[in-house]
Design a protein around this motif. Structure first.
Motif, PDB file in Angstrom:
ATOM      1  N   PRO A 148       0.807  -1.229   0.000  1.00  0.00           N
ATOM      2  CA  PRO A 148       0.000   0.000   0.000  1.00  0.00           C
ATOM      3  C   PRO A 148       0.840   1.278   0.000  1.00  0.00           C
ATOM      4  N   LEU A 149       1.996   1.240   0.640  1.00  0.00           N
ATOM      5  CA  LEU A 149       2.854   2.423   0.717  1.00  0.00           C
ATOM      6  C   LEU A 149       3.609   2.679  -0.586  1.00  0.00           C
ATOM      7  N   LEU A 150       3.767   1.650  -1.392  1.00  0.00           N
ATOM      8  CA  LEU A 150       4.389   1.808  -2.709  1.00  0.00           C
ATOM      9  C   LEU A 150       3.346   2.168  -3.762  1.00  0.00           C
ATOM     10  N   ALA A 151       2.205   1.525  -3.715  1.00  0.00           N
ATOM     11  CA  ALA A 151       1.181   1.751  -4.737  1.00  0.00           C
ATOM     12  C   ALA A 151       0.507   3.107  -4.612  1.00  0.00           C
ATOM     13  N   ASP A 152       0.410   3.649  -3.401  1.00  0.00           N
ATOM     14  CA  ASP A 152      -0.233   4.945  -3.180  1.00  0.00           C
ATOM     15  C   ASP A 152       0.827   6.046  -3.224  1.00  0.00           C
ATOM     16  N   THR A 153       0.848   6.803  -4.302  1.00  0.00           N
ATOM     17  CA  THR A 153       1.902   7.801  -4.505  1.00  0.00           C
ATOM     18  C   THR A 153       1.844   8.948  -3.497  1.00  0.00           C
ATOM     19  N   THR A 154       0.709   9.149  -2.815  1.00  0.00           N
ATOM     20  CA  THR A 154       0.674  10.206  -1.801  1.00  0.00           C
ATOM     21  C   THR A 154       1.581   9.857  -0.626  1.00  0.00           C
ATOM     22  N   ALA A 155       1.889   8.574  -0.456  1.00  0.00           N
ATOM     23  CA  ALA A 155       2.777   8.160   0.630  1.00  0.00           C
ATOM     24  C   ALA A 155       4.247   8.421   0.300  1.00  0.00           C
ATOM     25  N   TRP A 156       4.610   8.428  -0.968  1.00  0.00           N
ATOM     26  CA  TRP A 156       6.031   8.532  -1.336  1.00  0.00           C
ATOM     27  C   TRP A 156       6.764   9.674  -0.634  1.00  0.00           C
ATOM     28  N   PRO A 157       6.274  10.913  -0.711  1.00  0.00           N
ATOM     29  CA  PRO A 157       7.030  12.010  -0.083  1.00  0.00           C
ATOM     30  C   PRO A 157       7.117  11.909   1.440  1.00  0.00           C
ATOM     31  N   THR A 158       6.279  11.077   2.067  1.00  0.00           N
ATOM     32  CA  THR A 158       6.334  10.939   3.520  1.00  0.00           C
ATOM     33  C   THR A 158       7.519  10.103   3.973  1.00  0.00           C
ATOM     34  N   TYR A 159       8.050   9.276   3.075  1.00  0.00           N
ATOM     35  CA  TYR A 159       9.181   8.432   3.454  1.00  0.00           C
ATOM     36  C   TYR A 159      10.353   8.503   2.485  1.00  0.00           C
ATOM     37  N   TYR A 160      10.214   9.279   1.403  1.00  0.00           N
ATOM     38  CA  TYR A 160      11.286   9.392   0.404  1.00  0.00           C
ATOM     39  C   TYR A 160      11.425  10.851   0.001  1.00  0.00           C
ATOM     40  N   SER A 161      12.509  11.474   0.408  1.00  0.00           N
ATOM     41  CA  SER A 161      12.689  12.915   0.189  1.00  0.00           C
ATOM     42  C   SER A 161      12.915  13.290  -1.262  1.00  0.00           C
ATOM     43  N   ASN A 162      13.134  12.319  -2.125  1.00  0.00           N
ATOM     44  CA  ASN A 162      13.464  12.590  -3.516  1.00  0.00           C
ATOM     45  C   ASN A 162      12.257  12.435  -4.454  1.00  0.00           C
ATOM     46  N   ALA A 163      11.070  12.423  -3.914  1.00  0.00           N
ATOM     47  CA  ALA A 163       9.857  12.356  -4.735  1.00  0.00           C
ATOM     48  C   ALA A 163       8.942  13.511  -4.351  1.00  0.00           C
ATOM     49  N   SER A 164       8.588  14.318  -5.342  1.00  0.00           N
ATOM     50  CA  SER A 164       7.711  15.460  -5.079  1.00  0.00           C
ATOM     51  C   SER A 164       6.892  15.765  -6.323  1.00  0.00           C
ATOM     52  N   ASP A 165       5.961  16.695  -6.175  1.00  0.00           N
ATOM     53  CA  ASP A 165       5.159  17.196  -7.308  1.00  0.00           C
ATOM     54  C   ASP A 165       4.463  16.077  -8.075  1.00  0.00           C
ATOM     55  N   ILE A 166       3.900  15.116  -7.359  1.00  0.00           N
ATOM     56  CA  ILE A 166       3.264  13.961  -7.996  1.00  0.00           C
ATOM     57  C   ILE A 166       1.861  14.339  -8.447  1.00  0.00           C
ATOM     58  N   ALA A 167       1.560  14.055  -9.709  1.00  0.00           N
ATOM     59  CA  ALA A 167       0.235  14.345 -10.263  1.00  0.00           C
ATOM     60  C   ALA A 167      -0.093  13.308 -11.331  1.00  0.00           C
ATOM     61  N   PHE A 168      -1.373  13.060 -11.511  1.00  0.00           N
ATOM     62  CA  PHE A 168      -1.831  12.104 -12.523  1.00  0.00           C
ATOM     63  C   PHE A 168      -2.515  12.856 -13.656  1.00  0.00           C
ATOM     64  N   HIS A 169      -2.274  12.404 -14.889  1.00  0.00           N
ATOM     65  CA  HIS A 169      -2.802  13.068 -16.076  1.00  0.00           C
ATOM     66  C   HIS A 169      -4.200  12.610 -16.469  1.00  0.00           C
ATOM     67  N   ASP A 170      -4.549  11.405 -16.126  1.00  0.00           N
ATOM     68  CA  ASP A 170      -5.738  10.792 -16.715  1.00  0.00           C
ATOM     69  C   ASP A 170      -6.889  10.608 -15.735  1.00  0.00           C
ATOM     70  N   GLY A 171      -6.881  11.337 -14.647  1.00  0.00           N
ATOM     71  CA  GLY A 171      -7.963  11.220 -13.687  1.00  0.00           C
ATOM     72  C   GLY A 171      -7.841  10.028 -12.763  1.00  0.00           C
ATOM     73  N   THR A 172      -6.824   9.204 -12.959  1.00  0.00           N
ATOM     74  CA  THR A 172      -6.593   8.086 -12.041  1.00  0.00           C
ATOM     75  C   THR A 172      -5.734   8.603 -10.892  1.00  0.00           C
ATOM     76  N   GLY A 173      -5.326   7.698 -10.064  1.00  0.00           N
ATOM     77  CA  GLY A 173      -4.446   8.074  -8.966  1.00  0.00           C
ATOM     78  C   GLY A 173      -5.230   8.577  -7.775  1.00  0.00           C
ATOM     79  N   PRO A 174      -4.603   8.725  -6.678  1.00  0.00           N
ATOM     80  CA  PRO A 174      -3.162   8.694  -6.484  1.00  0.00           C
ATOM     81  C   PRO A 174      -2.561   7.293  -6.385  1.00  0.00           C
TER      82      PRO A 174
END
Length: 172
Positions: A35-61
């Motif tokens: 769940p922590l890998l598949a949900d991109t909103t979690a990435w910046p909470t544990y990985y400082s090198n991921a930011s500005d995450i957005a989805f183009h096609d209405g899917t996500g996060p």
């Protein structure tokens, strides 16, 4: 143990850069980590090198097969498309992979294949493997850098993912 499924054009050894990181830890399962890998909103909470995450096609996060997204990592604005998405299921490895690219001229264009594999192992252990191949002039430069920013960055991602999974498991 299982291996990454590589597209023909991104086989390690035939690209400009390759990074491989893996952890095997006791006391966690794929169900804890996924769940922590598949949900991109979690990435910046544990990985400082991921930011500005957005989805183009209405899917996500949450990542899904074919999802188009973008994020900033290693200072690059990466466009991505999920090319493999296999959620956890008994008896098989969970997998997620994306083709990523950074637009640019011949000196700035970067193409990558970033793949993750998670599998439960005997003895209450989980294996998390992430590997990435890259093509382009920026990849050539990254491959020469010491310390290797890809190896170190992906290790930070793995370590943060595992620690976050441990915290979430204890909170249950």
């Amino acid at each position: 143990m299982h291996a990454i499924n590589w597209p023909d054009d991104y086989q390690p050894g035939f690209t400009d850069n390759f990074a491989s990181n893996e952890v095997i830890v006791a006391g966690l399962s794929v169900a804890d980590v996924w769940p922590l890998l598949a949900d991109t909103t979690a990435w910046p909470t544990y990985y400082s090198n991921a930011s500005d995450i957005a989805f183009h096609d209405g899917t996500g996060p949450v990542l899904s097969a074919g999802a188009r997204f973008r994020f900033t990592t290693f200072g690059f604005p990466v466009e991505g498309e999920v090319t493999e998405f296999v959620p956890p299921a008994a008896g098989q490895a969970a997998r997620v992979a994306w083709h990523g690219w950074v637009e640019g001229d011949a000196q700035g264009r970067l193409d990558v294949h970033h793949a993750w594999l998670l599998e439960d192992l005997p003895g209450g252990r989980v294996r998390v493997l992430t590997q990435e191949t890259q093509k382009g002039v920026p990849a050539v430069e990254l491959a020469k850098a010491r310390p290797n920013p890809m190896i170190n960055g992906h290790q930070e991602w793995l370590d943060g993912l595992v620690e976050s999974a441990r915290v979430a498991r204890k909170a249950r």
